[in-house]
Enzyme design. Sequence first.
Site, PDB file in Angstrom:
ATOM      1  CE1 TYR A  20     -19.615  -5.747 -20.026  1.00 41.35           C
ATOM      2  CE2 TYR A  20     -21.336  -4.285 -20.777  1.00 41.35           C
ATOM      3  CZ  TYR A  20     -20.394  -5.253 -21.027  1.00 41.35           C
ATOM      4  OH  TYR A  20     -20.231  -5.735 -22.309  1.00 41.35           O
ATOM      5  CG  HIS A  62     -22.271 -10.832 -21.794  1.00 39.09           C
ATOM      6  ND1 HIS A  62     -22.346  -9.901 -20.795  1.00 39.09           N
ATOM      7  CD2 HIS A  62     -21.114 -10.557 -22.457  1.00 39.09           C
ATOM      8  CE1 HIS A  62     -21.285  -9.107 -20.841  1.00 39.09           C
ATOM      9  NE2 HIS A  62     -20.521  -9.499 -21.836  1.00 39.09           N
TER      10      HIS A  62
HETATM   11  P1  NAD Z   1     -13.186   0.612 -25.451  1.00 42.70           P
HETATM   12  O1  NAD Z   1     -12.232   0.200 -26.499  1.00 42.70           O
HETATM   13  O2  NAD Z   1     -14.352   1.427 -25.826  1.00 42.70           O
HETATM   14  O3  NAD Z   1     -12.278   1.337 -24.354  1.00 42.70           O
HETATM   15  C1  NAD Z   1     -12.732   1.862 -23.199  1.00 42.70           C
HETATM   16  C2  NAD Z   1     -11.534   2.490 -22.519  1.00 42.70           C
HETATM   17  O4  NAD Z   1     -11.096   3.592 -23.328  1.00 42.70           O
HETATM   18  C3  NAD Z   1     -11.881   3.072 -21.161  1.00 42.70           C
HETATM   19  O5  NAD Z   1     -10.764   2.916 -20.328  1.00 42.70           O
HETATM   20  C4  NAD Z   1     -12.097   4.533 -21.476  1.00 42.70           C
HETATM   21  O6  NAD Z   1     -11.841   5.349 -20.368  1.00 42.70           O
HETATM   22  C5  NAD Z   1     -11.078   4.761 -22.563  1.00 42.70           C
HETATM   23  N1  NAD Z   1     -11.445   5.888 -23.436  1.00 42.70           N
HETATM   24  C6  NAD Z   1     -12.574   6.068 -24.145  1.00 42.70           C
HETATM   25  N2  NAD Z   1     -12.543   7.236 -24.798  1.00 42.70           N
HETATM   26  C7  NAD Z   1     -11.352   7.823 -24.480  1.00 42.70           C
HETATM   27  C8  NAD Z   1     -10.724   9.039 -24.858  1.00 42.70           C
HETATM   28  N3  NAD Z   1     -11.297   9.919 -25.666  1.00 42.70           N
HETATM   29  N4  NAD Z   1      -9.493   9.303 -24.343  1.00 42.70           N
HETATM   30  C9  NAD Z   1      -8.873   8.429 -23.519  1.00 42.70           C
HETATM   31  N5  NAD Z   1      -9.416   7.256 -23.128  1.00 42.70           N
HETATM   32  C10 NAD Z   1     -10.645   6.951 -23.608  1.00 42.70           C
HETATM   33  O7  NAD Z   1     -13.637  -0.715 -24.695  1.00 42.70           O
HETATM   34  P2  NAD Z   1     -14.949  -1.131 -23.956  1.00 42.70           P
HETATM   35  O8  NAD Z   1     -15.486  -0.086 -23.047  1.00 42.70           O
HETATM   36  O9  NAD Z   1     -14.670  -2.470 -23.412  1.00 42.70           O
HETATM   37  O10 NAD Z   1     -15.962  -1.353 -25.155  1.00 42.70           O
HETATM   38  C11 NAD Z   1     -17.035  -0.502 -25.420  1.00 42.70           C
HETATM   39  C12 NAD Z   1     -18.352  -1.152 -25.066  1.00 42.70           C
HETATM   40  O11 NAD Z   1     -18.594  -2.275 -25.894  1.00 42.70           O
HETATM   41  C13 NAD Z   1     -18.466  -1.698 -23.631  1.00 42.70           C
HETATM   42  O12 NAD Z   1     -18.744  -0.652 -22.728  1.00 42.70           O
HETATM   43  C14 NAD Z   1     -19.582  -2.673 -23.801  1.00 42.70           C
HETATM   44  O13 NAD Z   1     -20.815  -2.005 -23.834  1.00 42.70           O
HETATM   45  C15 NAD Z   1     -19.313  -3.261 -25.182  1.00 42.70           C
HETATM   46  N6  NAD Z   1     -18.505  -4.511 -25.084  1.00 42.70           N
HETATM   47  C16 NAD Z   1     -19.149  -5.695 -25.088  1.00 42.70           C
HETATM   48  C17 NAD Z   1     -18.452  -6.870 -24.962  1.00 42.70           C
HETATM   49  C18 NAD Z   1     -19.196  -8.174 -24.950  1.00 42.70           C
HETATM   50  O14 NAD Z   1     -20.380  -8.190 -25.138  1.00 42.70           O
HETATM   51  N7  NAD Z   1     -18.538  -9.287 -24.730  1.00 42.70           N
HETATM   52  C19 NAD Z   1     -17.073  -6.849 -24.785  1.00 42.70           C
HETATM   53  C20 NAD Z   1     -16.415  -5.630 -24.818  1.00 42.70           C
HETATM   54  C21 NAD Z   1     -17.149  -4.461 -24.980  1.00 42.70           C
END
Ligand code: NAD
Length: 314
Positions: free
Chosen positions: A56, A122
């Site tokens: 990340y 990952h």
């Molecule tokens: P997410 O669905 O949590 O979305 C994040 C997006 O939503 C960002 O743009 C954020 O600004 C927005 N957001 C969050 N809360 C909000 C709100 N209240 N109002 C408006 N916008 C809002 O997607 P993500 O961040 O990809 O997933 C969460 C976490 O999961 C990642 O940070 C990571 O730690 C993990 N993840 C892991 C993998 C993997 O291992 N392959 C893949 C995806 C995510």
Amino acid sequence: MEYRKLGKTDLNVSRLSYGASPLGSVFRDISEDDGIKTVHTAIDMGVNLIDVSPYYGLTKAETVLGKALKGIPRDKYILSTKAGRYGAEYSDFDFSEKRIRSSLDESLSRLGVDGVDILFLHDIEFGHLGQIFDEALPCLQALKQEGKVRYIGVTGYPLKMFSETIKVADIDCILTYCRYALYDNSLANIIPDLEAKGVGIINASPTGMGLLTNRGAPEWHPGNQQLFDACHKAVTLCQSQGVDITEVALQYAIDHPAISSTLVGTANPVNIVKNIEWAEKPANQLLVQDIRKLFDKVPVIWPSGYPENQDVQV
Ligand code: NAD
């Protein structure tokens, strides 16, 4: 905040957890101070699971998270990081034992901690399963036996990867993303198998990496135009009812009883408060049904990884 046991582990994880990828500026350029404040707010409000990866922001998220965690007692949070993915290209993946070991050491140093609770491989669909099963997972098992990590697991997009892994390897948990959300809930199809093996389930990306937000998906989002269009309709529908789409998206994603925790990412201290408060309330089921209908005939999955590792759209 409600806490749930993660599979057969002794970890009790908060139902809503913090995903630290936004700290690496993967969605937009962030203010480091805001990012740090977001982490502190999440912990103060009862979030105890924090997930990150060296990938990340190409180590930036781990570095910023390390600053945020400085001075916070180690028993206040459960920390997961990952190994194997270091960029967007196939050549940026390395699931060799040597790299996994050096990667963990580098992560610990950036995070400023002596150990992590969970180490994930990952996005294993970008690896060759022979190496994942014969080298990478045995390496994680060895790290667990050596006491360097407490629990181990794999992450990825195709659900097939989890089904294949639990057939051959003893893992503690999986981290799945974008597969239990308003537009696609197909994770539910493999939950019985995961539960039967006592494999803990962490679900990530309740907004589908920004799809179900008013700002919409980032430019790099791998989804297709039909999916983007349907998400846009869902946003408009929610707006017409005076509801923030992210509220419904979160409430829907965390609602499955077998999912121990759902990771949401944000570097905005105001939004983390909203998210945690929304998670305390149930979704409006009529609105959920209307939104789900918008995705009835839409191809909701996208390719990820080597062709032989991908799921097929049904
Ligand atoms: P997410 O669905 O949590 O979305 C994040 C997006 O939503 C960002 O743009 C954020 O600004 C927005 N957001 C969050 N809360 C909000 C709100 N209240 N109002 C408006 N916008 C809002 O997607 P993500 O961040 O990809 O997933 C969460 C976490 O999961 C990642 O940070 C990571 O730690 C993990 N993840 C892991 C993998 C993997 O291992 N392959 C893949 C995806 C995510």
